[in-house]
Write a protein that holds these residues in place. Structure first.
Motif, PDB file in Angstrom:
ATOM      1  N   ASN A 188       0.868  -1.174   0.000  1.00  0.00           N
ATOM      2  CA  ASN A 188       0.000   0.000   0.000  1.00  0.00           C
ATOM      3  C   ASN A 188       0.903   1.221   0.000  1.00  0.00           C
ATOM      4  O   ASN A 188       1.447   1.606   1.037  1.00  0.00           O
ATOM      5  N   ALA A 189       1.076   1.823  -1.169  1.00  0.00           N
ATOM      6  CA  ALA A 189       2.077   2.873  -1.356  1.00  0.00           C
ATOM      7  C   ALA A 189       1.841   4.103  -0.495  1.00  0.00           C
ATOM      8  O   ALA A 189       2.759   4.911  -0.302  1.00  0.00           O
ATOM      9  N   GLU A 190       0.635   4.279   0.030  1.00  0.00           N
ATOM     10  CA  GLU A 190       0.349   5.459   0.850  1.00  0.00           C
ATOM     11  C   GLU A 190       0.717   5.250   2.312  1.00  0.00           C
ATOM     12  O   GLU A 190       0.779   6.210   3.086  1.00  0.00           O
ATOM     13  N   ASN A 191       0.940   4.002   2.723  1.00  0.00           N
ATOM     14  CA  ASN A 191       1.109   3.702   4.139  1.00  0.00           C
ATOM     15  C   ASN A 191       2.572   3.640   4.570  1.00  0.00           C
ATOM     16  O   ASN A 191       3.478   3.489   3.759  1.00  0.00           O
ATOM     17  N   GLN A 251     -12.277   0.138 -10.120  1.00  0.00           N
ATOM     18  CA  GLN A 251     -12.489   0.306  -8.690  1.00  0.00           C
ATOM     19  C   GLN A 251     -13.161  -0.915  -8.077  1.00  0.00           C
ATOM     20  O   GLN A 251     -12.799  -1.348  -6.971  1.00  0.00           O
ATOM     21  N   GLU A 252     -14.126  -1.499  -8.793  1.00  0.00           N
ATOM     22  CA  GLU A 252     -14.803  -2.694  -8.275  1.00  0.00           C
ATOM     23  C   GLU A 252     -13.821  -3.851  -8.133  1.00  0.00           C
ATOM     24  O   GLU A 252     -13.841  -4.594  -7.128  1.00  0.00           O
ATOM     25  N   THR A 253     -12.939  -4.004  -9.129  1.00  0.00           N
ATOM     26  CA  THR A 253     -11.940  -5.071  -9.073  1.00  0.00           C
ATOM     27  C   THR A 253     -10.967  -4.849  -7.922  1.00  0.00           C
ATOM     28  O   THR A 253     -10.641  -5.784  -7.182  1.00  0.00           O
ATOM     29  N   LEU A 278     -10.237  -7.261  -4.646  1.00  0.00           N
ATOM     30  CA  LEU A 278      -8.899  -7.761  -4.328  1.00  0.00           C
ATOM     31  C   LEU A 278      -8.509  -7.402  -2.895  1.00  0.00           C
ATOM     32  O   LEU A 278      -7.923  -8.220  -2.173  1.00  0.00           O
ATOM     33  N   GLU A 279      -8.838  -6.202  -2.478  1.00  0.00           N
ATOM     34  CA  GLU A 279      -8.531  -5.784  -1.107  1.00  0.00           C
ATOM     35  C   GLU A 279      -9.379  -6.543  -0.103  1.00  0.00           C
ATOM     36  O   GLU A 279      -8.904  -6.903   0.982  1.00  0.00           O
ATOM     37  N   ARG A 280     -10.626  -6.825  -0.470  1.00  0.00           N
ATOM     38  CA  ARG A 280     -11.492  -7.600   0.424  1.00  0.00           C
ATOM     39  C   ARG A 280     -10.952  -9.011   0.595  1.00  0.00           C
ATOM     40  O   ARG A 280     -10.989  -9.576   1.705  1.00  0.00           O
ATOM     41  N   LEU A 281     -10.400  -9.573  -0.488  1.00  0.00           N
ATOM     42  CA  LEU A 281      -9.823 -10.915  -0.429  1.00  0.00           C
ATOM     43  C   LEU A 281      -8.442 -10.927   0.228  1.00  0.00           C
ATOM     44  O   LEU A 281      -7.904 -11.998   0.498  1.00  0.00           O
ATOM     45  N   ASP A 282      -7.901  -9.739   0.469  1.00  0.00           N
ATOM     46  CA  ASP A 282      -6.595  -9.602   1.119  1.00  0.00           C
ATOM     47  C   ASP A 282      -5.504 -10.349   0.340  1.00  0.00           C
ATOM     48  O   ASP A 282      -4.730 -11.133   0.900  1.00  0.00           O
ATOM     49  N   VAL A 283      -5.448 -10.085  -0.971  1.00  0.00           N
ATOM     50  CA  VAL A 283      -4.416 -10.700  -1.800  1.00  0.00           C
ATOM     51  C   VAL A 283      -3.070 -10.044  -1.507  1.00  0.00           C
ATOM     52  O   VAL A 283      -3.000  -8.949  -0.935  1.00  0.00           O
ATOM     53  N   ASP A 284      -2.011 -10.711  -1.896  1.00  0.00           N
ATOM     54  CA  ASP A 284      -0.657 -10.201  -1.693  1.00  0.00           C
ATOM     55  C   ASP A 284      -0.225  -9.423  -2.930  1.00  0.00           C
ATOM     56  O   ASP A 284       0.185 -10.007  -3.935  1.00  0.00           O
ATOM     57  N   PHE A 285      -0.272  -8.101  -2.852  1.00  0.00           N
ATOM     58  CA  PHE A 285       0.077  -7.278  -4.003  1.00  0.00           C
ATOM     59  C   PHE A 285       1.576  -7.310  -4.323  1.00  0.00           C
ATOM     60  O   PHE A 285       1.990  -6.782  -5.348  1.00  0.00           O
TER      61      PHE A 285
END
Length: 343
Positions: free
Chosen positions: A166-169, A220-222, A226-233
């Protein structure tokens, strides 16, 4: 002196990144040619941090094409040029300035003929969106001009994917994937227009394999799913597989633990570096207009004001309480940083 300066800066930034990022994963850095001219062609999400990550992890002292607007202040321009950054002018910088690119591109050809490494972000600008945006044609001109001026050059094109949790964090995680080198000559037919189109298509396709590439339609929906599924970006291949399978074949991040302990050490971190954190929060952060620059300036403050604050307190403690207390404080502070960031 130039090499000493470059190695010093690279080492200092590498140490800073160790303390700043929770983890940095590097894949296939061995693919970067060591003794050949090479263009590293990367996606561009996170402003200067993208360049710093590549510069410290690619294994070569590289030149960087950087938007000319950041060279406006003389002092900043001198520093950037000492770090082998070259200004590139865009239409927004004024039509009259575009002619200045001719000299820059000619210099790139000479550098490549000397077997140097140049890093280019062919999207032309940065954006936090997790997708590979359409590439500009500037990088194709550098390739075509270099091979036209030096036909025997064995120019290598290496796609690169830079990814963030998460580039903002803060703290964040990052991964860099170095692709397979492509021989530039293999994509040259003699028709410059066709070759430029072909190069753009090939490089865009290669970069898209090395970073998360969410389709523009329903972006945005996708992303939300992906964030809801907590995938590893940090694993773009798995994320892209998840997207292409319509979320049926998805790998999830490992469950995080020690949340309470992490909160404690983050609180201690704030206490230990209260002044740099206040400067960031109330002085620097409100002045940042582009969100993509937020992490860059946070990192800059962390590796400048952080050490200065730490050494100032160290000196005060040496004078008032002696070396033993001062050294103990220094070690304890560094441990707090590591535990707050790495846990």
């Amino acid at each position: 002196m130039k090499l000493i300066w470059l190695y010093f800066v690279r080492t200092y930034i590498s140490v800073g990144m160790f303390f700043y990022f929770r983890r940095i994963k590097i894949y296939d850095a061995k693919n970067v040619p060591k003794n050949k001219p090479v263009l590293l062609l990367s996606n561009h999400q996170n402003a200067l941090l993208d360049a710093l990550l590549i510069a410290t992890k690619c294994g070569r002292l590289s030149y960087f094409l950087t938007r000319a607007s950041v060279f406006n202040k003389p002092v900043v321009a001198r520093i950037l040029k000492s770090l082998q950054m070259l200004p590139v002018y865009r239409i927004r910088d004024g039509w009259g300035n575009l002619a200045n690119n001719n000299a820059i591109f000619e210099n790139c050809s000479k550098l490549l003929n000397d077997s140097e490494c140049i890093v280019i972000f062919p999207e032309g600008n940065h954006n936090l969106m997790r997708m590979v945006r359409p590439l500009s044609k500037g990088f194709t001109r550098i390739i075509l001009d270099a091979l036209e001026n030096y036909p025997e050059m064995d120019l290598q094109l290496l796609p690169v994917g830079v990814n963030y949790t998460n580039a903002e964090n803060f703290p964040d995680g990052a991964s860099i994937y170095f692709g397979t080198p492509l021989v530039a000559k293999d994509y040259i037919s003699g028709n410059k227009n066709e070759d430029a189109v072909s190069l753009k298509a090939v490089i865009q396709s290669e970069i898209s394999l090395l970073t998360t590439n969410i389709p523009k339609e329903n972006y945005q929906e996708t992303l939300d799913e992906l964030e809801r599924l907590d995938v590893d970006f940090l694993n773009p291949k798995a994320v892209n597989t998840c997207i292409n399978s319509k979320f049926q074949d998805c790998k999830f991040q490992e469950v995080k633990s020690n949340t309470f302990i992490n909160i404690i050490f983050k609180a201690l971190l704030v206490c230990a570096f209260i002044v740099p954190i206040l400067v960031w929060k109330f002085v620097a952060k409100p002045k940042i207009k582009e969100i993509e620059f937020r992490s860059t300036f946070r990192f800059a403050i962390a590796i400048t004001l952080g050490p200065l604050w730490l050494m100032s307190l160290f000196i005060v403690l040496v004078i008032t309480l002696g070396w033993v207390v001062a050294v103990g404080y220094l070690i304890a502070s560094l441990c707090v940083v590591l535990l707050a960031v790495k846990l």
